[in-house]
Scaffold this motif. Structure first.
Motif, short mmCIF file in Angstrom:
data_model
loop_
_atom_site.label_atom_id
_atom_site.label_comp_id
_atom_site.label_asym_id
_atom_site.label_seq_id
_atom_site.Cartn_x
_atom_site.Cartn_y
_atom_site.Cartn_z
N ASP A 192 0.83 -1.21 0.00
CA ASP A 192 0.00 0.00 0.00
C ASP A 192 0.86 1.26 0.00
O ASP A 192 0.55 2.24 -0.68
CB ASP A 192 -0.97 -0.01 1.20
N LEU A 193 1.99 1.23 0.72
CA LEU A 193 2.86 2.41 0.77
C LEU A 193 3.52 2.67 -0.59
O LEU A 193 3.69 3.81 -1.01
CB LEU A 193 3.94 2.25 1.85
N CYS A 196 2.20 1.87 -3.45
CA CYS A 196 1.14 2.40 -4.34
C CYS A 196 0.83 3.86 -4.01
O CYS A 196 0.61 4.67 -4.92
CB CYS A 196 -0.11 1.53 -4.22
N ALA A 197 0.86 4.18 -2.73
CA ALA A 197 0.64 5.59 -2.35
C ALA A 197 1.77 6.46 -2.88
O ALA A 197 1.56 7.59 -3.33
CB ALA A 197 0.53 5.71 -0.83
N ARG A 198 2.98 5.91 -2.85
CA ARG A 198 4.13 6.73 -3.31
C ARG A 198 4.07 6.97 -4.82
O ARG A 198 4.46 8.04 -5.28
CB ARG A 198 5.45 6.09 -2.90
N ASN A 217 1.47 7.41 -6.55
CA ASN A 217 0.51 8.50 -6.75
C ASN A 217 1.12 9.85 -6.37
O ASN A 217 0.92 10.84 -7.06
CB ASN A 217 -0.75 8.22 -5.94
N ALA A 218 1.88 9.86 -5.29
CA ALA A 218 2.55 11.11 -4.87
C ALA A 218 3.60 11.52 -5.91
O ALA A 218 3.75 12.71 -6.21
CB ALA A 218 3.20 10.91 -3.50
N SER A 234 -6.79 4.88 -7.16
CA SER A 234 -6.59 5.04 -5.72
C SER A 234 -5.62 3.95 -5.26
O SER A 234 -5.38 2.97 -5.99
CB SER A 234 -7.92 4.89 -4.99
N VAL A 235 -5.11 4.09 -4.05
CA VAL A 235 -4.22 3.07 -3.49
C VAL A 235 -4.95 1.72 -3.47
O VAL A 235 -4.39 0.69 -3.84
CB VAL A 235 -3.76 3.48 -2.08
N GLU A 236 -6.22 1.75 -3.07
CA GLU A 236 -6.99 0.50 -2.99
C GLU A 236 -7.11 -0.14 -4.37
O GLU A 236 -7.03 -1.37 -4.51
CB GLU A 236 -8.39 0.76 -2.42
#
Ligand code: PMP
Length: 289
Positions: free
Chosen positions: A54-55, A57-59, A61-62, A74-76
């Motif tokens: 998840d981290l 995937c969040a990165r 996007n950032a 989205s991360v999900e």
């Protein structure tokens, strides 16, 4: 399994469907291949687990936002897609997991990307993890860019030719990897991972200063060591500090925690802090799934 083109088993999700092998993604006019607007992240599936997916995937996007791209998932949604892709491989496969965004078109002024043209792909492929048998490092003559000179807050493809030339230069002198310093001459990271050292019973690592990728594995290992009662100090370090260290190890998604067994002409042994960090990481990875 390797394809006729020499690629290991690979599946890529793009434009609404899964494609096997080295799926073509870009055209001659794609902004990313012309002006370097691609961002990516690297996660792992190994031994049936995908720690901190998840981290990662969040990165990505950032990173997209930092490069004026528009995240599409989205991360999900990213995590769900990775779950789908995993099913195309054996349950025990060791995979590199690479979500990516890029701009297809330039904006009206040609140079910056058009955020509305952002596309994404997720590619998963078989890639073994490096055995923890140790590697050698030297000091690179090349430096990390500052935040004023490159988009260092993104994990962007355009940052990597600098790291690649540093690694090649180190290899030309008989080393596997190298310490890269920032513009001020303080240790930043290795060409492809973060670096830690131990001295007199404590662990030290460069303090994030915006010039290098303060990695997800780095953050995880710091937290795990601290929870286990180890003193971990994020601070300004010079190459000489590493030359005089009791032990040195690296962290990064690709192979997690690895020992450095030579710095310059000095041989080092994999040490107790390296061993603890690696064991804690494996426990964490399997506990969290
Ligand atoms: N620095 C660089 C230059 C990297 O390419 C990587 C690998 N992603 C790292 C550090 C380690 O980051 P992470 O632990 O998030 O994989």
């Amino acid at each position: 399994m390797t394809s006729a083109q020499g690629w290991s088993a690979t599946w890529t999700f793009c434009d609404g469907a899964w494609h096997e092998g080295n799926a073509p993604l870009w055209g001659a006019r794609t902004h990313a291949i012309w002006l370097g607007s691609s961002v990516f992240d690297g996660a792992r599936v190994f031994e049936g687990v995908a720690p901190d997916l998840d981290l990662h995937c969040a990165r990505v996007n950032a990173s997209a936002q930092a490069m004026s791209l528009r995240p599409r998932l989205s991360v999900e949604e990213w995590v769900g897609l990775v779950g789908e892709g995993r099913k195309r491989f054996a349950a025990n496969a060791t995979l590199y997991v690479r979500p990516m965004y890029w701009a297809e078109r330039a904006g009206p002024m040609a140079l910056p990307p058009d955020p509305d043209s952002t596309r994404f792909a997720l590619t998963l492929y078989e890639a073994p993890m490096r055995k923890p048998d140790g590697f050698s490092i030297t000091l690179s003559p090349f430096r990390r860019p500052t935040a004023e000179t490159a988009p260092v807050e993104a994990k962007a493809g355009c940052l990597y030719p600098n790291n690649a030339r540093a690694m090649l230069e180190a290899q030309s002198r008989g080393f596997d990897n190298c310490i890269m310093c920032d513009a001020a001459g303080n240790v930043a990271e290795l060409a492809n991972s973060n670096i830690f050292m131990a001295r007199d019973g404590a662990v030290f690592t460069p303090i994030p200063n915006g010039t290098f990728l303060a990695g997800i594995t780095r953050r995880r290992v710091i937290a795990l060591l601290r929870e286990a009662g180890v003193e971990v100090v994020e601070t300004v370090l010079r190459y000489q500090d590493f030359e005089n260290a009791d032990e040195i190890f690296s962290t990064g998604n690709a192979s997690k925690v690895l020992p450095v067994t030579r710095i310059g002409e000095r041989a080092l042994q994999p040490g107790p802090f390296y061993r603890k960090a690696r064991a804690l990481y494996w426990d964490f990875a399997h506990a969290k799934g």
